[in-house]
Enzyme design. Sequence first.
Site, PDB file in Angstrom:
ATOM      1  N   GLU A  26       2.165   7.090   0.338  1.00 29.45           N
ATOM      2  CA  GLU A  26       3.289   6.771   0.569  1.00 29.45           C
ATOM      3  C   GLU A  26       3.757   6.877  -0.561  1.00 29.45           C
ATOM      4  O   GLU A  26       3.090   5.363  -1.682  1.00 29.45           O
ATOM      5  CB  GLU A  26       3.174   5.895   1.134  1.00 29.45           C
ATOM      6  CG  GLU A  26       5.357   5.793   1.744  1.00 29.45           C
ATOM      7  CD  GLU A  26       5.597   4.304   2.505  1.00 29.45           C
ATOM      8  OE1 GLU A  26       4.120   4.089   3.337  1.00 29.45           O
ATOM      9  OE2 GLU A  26       6.527   4.198   2.720  1.00 29.45           O
ATOM     10  N   LYS A  85      -0.177  -2.348  -0.846  1.00 31.90           N
ATOM     11  CA  LYS A  85       0.513  -2.383  -2.357  1.00 31.90           C
ATOM     12  C   LYS A  85       2.194  -3.252  -2.112  1.00 31.90           C
ATOM     13  O   LYS A  85       2.864  -3.668  -2.738  1.00 31.90           O
ATOM     14  CB  LYS A  85       1.154  -0.845  -1.792  1.00 31.90           C
ATOM     15  CG  LYS A  85       0.558   0.152  -2.218  1.00 31.90           C
ATOM     16  CD  LYS A  85       1.122   1.451  -2.368  1.00 31.90           C
ATOM     17  CE  LYS A  85       0.420   2.084  -1.471  1.00 31.90           C
ATOM     18  NZ  LYS A  85       1.112   3.408  -0.820  1.00 31.90           N
ATOM     19  N   ARG A  93     -12.020   1.459   4.464  1.00 30.74           N
ATOM     20  CA  ARG A  93     -11.075   1.461   3.396  1.00 30.74           C
ATOM     21  C   ARG A  93     -11.899   0.419   3.078  1.00 30.74           C
ATOM     22  O   ARG A  93     -12.937  -0.167   3.197  1.00 30.74           O
ATOM     23  CB  ARG A  93      -9.606   0.293   4.246  1.00 30.74           C
ATOM     24  CG  ARG A  93      -9.908  -0.874   4.096  1.00 30.74           C
ATOM     25  CD  ARG A  93      -7.853  -1.538   4.205  1.00 30.74           C
ATOM     26  NE  ARG A  93      -7.011   0.264   4.664  1.00 30.74           N
ATOM     27  CZ  ARG A  93      -5.976  -0.389   4.043  1.00 30.74           C
ATOM     28  NH1 ARG A  93      -5.473  -0.862   2.765  1.00 30.74           N
ATOM     29  NH2 ARG A  93      -5.253   0.971   4.631  1.00 30.74           N
TER      30      ARG A  93
HETATM   31  P1  ATP Z   1      -1.009  -0.216   1.616  1.00 32.07           P
HETATM   32  O1  ATP Z   1      -2.199  -0.904   2.744  1.00 32.07           O
HETATM   33  O2  ATP Z   1      -2.188  -0.675   0.169  1.00 32.07           O
HETATM   34  O3  ATP Z   1       0.286  -0.007   1.666  1.00 32.07           O
HETATM   35  P2  ATP Z   1      -1.712   2.950   2.909  1.00 32.07           P
HETATM   36  O4  ATP Z   1      -2.454   3.048   3.341  1.00 32.07           O
HETATM   37  O5  ATP Z   1      -0.208   2.328   3.166  1.00 32.07           O
HETATM   38  O6  ATP Z   1      -2.143   1.150   1.696  1.00 32.07           O
HETATM   39  P3  ATP Z   1      -1.429   4.869   1.634  1.00 32.07           P
HETATM   40  O7  ATP Z   1       0.172   5.363   0.184  1.00 32.07           O
HETATM   41  O8  ATP Z   1      -0.774   5.443   2.863  1.00 32.07           O
HETATM   42  O9  ATP Z   1      -1.085   3.437   1.045  1.00 32.07           O
HETATM   43  O10 ATP Z   1      -2.364   5.712   1.402  1.00 32.07           O
HETATM   44  C1  ATP Z   1      -3.034   6.832   1.377  1.00 32.07           C
HETATM   45  C2  ATP Z   1      -3.936   6.968   1.659  1.00 32.07           C
HETATM   46  O11 ATP Z   1      -4.994   6.327   0.808  1.00 32.07           O
HETATM   47  C3  ATP Z   1      -4.187   7.066   3.244  1.00 32.07           C
HETATM   48  O12 ATP Z   1      -5.097   7.799   3.811  1.00 32.07           O
HETATM   49  C4  ATP Z   1      -5.026   5.259   2.930  1.00 32.07           C
HETATM   50  O13 ATP Z   1      -5.945   5.631   3.986  1.00 32.07           O
HETATM   51  C5  ATP Z   1      -6.075   5.398   1.769  1.00 32.07           C
HETATM   52  N1  ATP Z   1      -6.298   4.425   1.574  1.00 32.07           N
HETATM   53  C6  ATP Z   1      -5.059   3.413   1.337  1.00 32.07           C
HETATM   54  N2  ATP Z   1      -5.596   1.959   1.075  1.00 32.07           N
HETATM   55  C7  ATP Z   1      -7.043   2.547   1.133  1.00 32.07           C
HETATM   56  C8  ATP Z   1      -8.335   1.648   0.471  1.00 32.07           C
HETATM   57  N3  ATP Z   1      -8.366   0.277   0.233  1.00 32.07           N
HETATM   58  N4  ATP Z   1      -9.760   2.224   1.165  1.00 32.07           N
HETATM   59  C9  ATP Z   1      -9.418   3.567   1.086  1.00 32.07           C
HETATM   60  N5  ATP Z   1      -8.661   4.159   1.511  1.00 32.07           N
HETATM   61  C10 ATP Z   1      -7.724   3.318   1.456  1.00 32.07           C
HETATM   62 MG    MG Z   2       0.562   3.928   4.422  1.00 28.29          MG
END
Ligand code: ATP
Ligand code: MG
Length: 560
Positions: free
Chosen positions: A37, A272, A262
């Site tokens: 995102e 983020k 994760r």
């Molecule tokens: P954040 O919690 O940091 O905002 P998010 O999951 O909302 O992370 P996205 O942009 O939606 O961020 O993530 C893109 C991809 O990266 C998704 O498939 C998510 O599952 C993966 N991802 C995000 N954080 C991690 C992590 N700490 N370890 C492994 N994969 C991750």
């Molecule tokens: Mg997300």
Amino acid sequence: MSDEGSKTPSNFIKHIIEEDIKNNKNEGKVQTRFPPEPNGYLHIGHAKSICLNFGVAAEYNGLCNLRFDDTNPSKEESEYVQSIIEDVRWLGFDWAERQYYASDYFEKLYEYAVQLIKEGKAFVCDLSSDEIREYRGTLTEPGRESPFRNRSVEENLDLFERMKNGEFEDGSKTLRAKIDMTSGNINMRDPVFYRIQRATHHRTGDTWCIYPMYDYAHCVSDSIERITHSLCTLEFEDHRPLYDWFLNELDVFHPQQIEFARLNLTYTLMSKRKLLRLVEEGHVNGWDDPRMPTISGLRRRGYTPESIRNFCDRIGVAKADSTVDMALLEYCIREDLNKSAMRVMSVLNPLKVVITNYPENQTDELDAVNNPEDPEAGTRKVPFSKVIYIEKDDFMEDPPKKFFRLAPGREVRLRYAYFITCTDVIKDDQTGESVELHCTYDSETRGGDSSDGRKVKATLHWVSAEHALDVDVRLYNNLFTVENPETGDELTEFINPDSLQVLTSCKVEPALAGASPGSRFQFERLGYFCVDPDSSPDLPVFNRTVTLRDTWAKIKKAQK
Ligand code: ATP
Ligand code: MG
């Protein structure tokens, strides 16, 4: 990618894929996607997901798309899209022309929603968000059906179209899936999947005032792109029934969602939203601050793409949450830079040394090895002259037993140069601090070896005063003082006030003149450093990427 074709360690996801290939599911094809995102910069957790998605695709002759999951216009920006593109590319992955956006599918998503309404599987609801929450029930109590749940298909079609046309206030209506308010899984209790939100979208501008929710947009986008294996993190496990529900009801291509744990790292944060706060509240100097766990921060800090990919291979992919020690990440960059970084000498806390028996106005050009791990790297000349600098820490007037470096009357080796013996200590009258040393050198030890087999217990790095460049050096420590900063009541509770230390007037050897931003070096005995983008020819700036293993720190600790 440089190491294309190389195999990563096996894991449960690869087992599933191998089974699917064996059973000729999806005609044996593998198609994945990395779906960020664009609401912030990517962090090392995302690197795990990137390496996994691009990695398995490459390994099974498949493809991986880059897809921006841009369904929340209030938080998303083009700046983030650009940074994500740069970071994924820098990590070494390529998605050719397959760069997609969920917003590319807004029209299609709308049509599918209309289809669900026509089939009596979705309804327009007038409850406010607070009321929806109230009706939803809890983990132990079932929810209650919305009073709007049984609107006719015609009324729903009319209202949904008018939602799209902007006839209603933000938040006054939603489109909900008609599933089951008594489901044990709260995500299945008639979830909202369209909301009214007047916000300018970074790509579609003001074309839309209704936006699809993540759970709906994600599975449909996966389906449109014919993703075979939709890899996501564990928190989506409870959303999988909804992922499957939409695709089953729409009767479209059905990717398989698979969840993995994760990445969490000690002494830092991986969200983020929280990283954005650190930036906005000025705890760091931007998303690419070298203390940040972002890809751009690690890049600026001096990390290589190889080291991050190796790290991701090493941590593996599992089904259970865990926290990885920051030391492993540091190990990976040391291992990489040990092979590739040119060695140079630099003095961070200079102490002036005058070689009293060395001729005035003479310069020796001494041979120094550029990289003992890489014979191809060759040698360079390092100038030596009457006045040099050594590290303050390398001298003690009254040394304890295990201190083998320079002290009054003691002889040590200057790396690549000569043996010197300390004869005099000049002190500051006021503070009593040693400010200058007088030493003699033995001209028979040129290159650093005595001809009579005489031994010394220490070898010091040094820089010729006349030839040295003055530089700034930034030393970094963990951003937080505790392993898990999430345990704090406040985000900032455990912030480390000493995470950045700036040293000025450090002395480096002249070989570093003109080094371009991003170039990496080992400062002998001090660690790995890289040139910061803030650098200018007048004032070079170096970041310490990581220390070498510091044996002296260990000894000091043991003594305490
Ligand atoms: P954040 O919690 O940091 O905002 P998010 O999951 O909302 O992370 P996205 O942009 O939606 O961020 O993530 C893109 C991809 O990266 C998704 O498939 C998510 O599952 C993966 N991802 C995000 N954080 C991690 C992590 N700490 N370890 C492994 N994969 C991750
Ligand atoms: Mg997300």
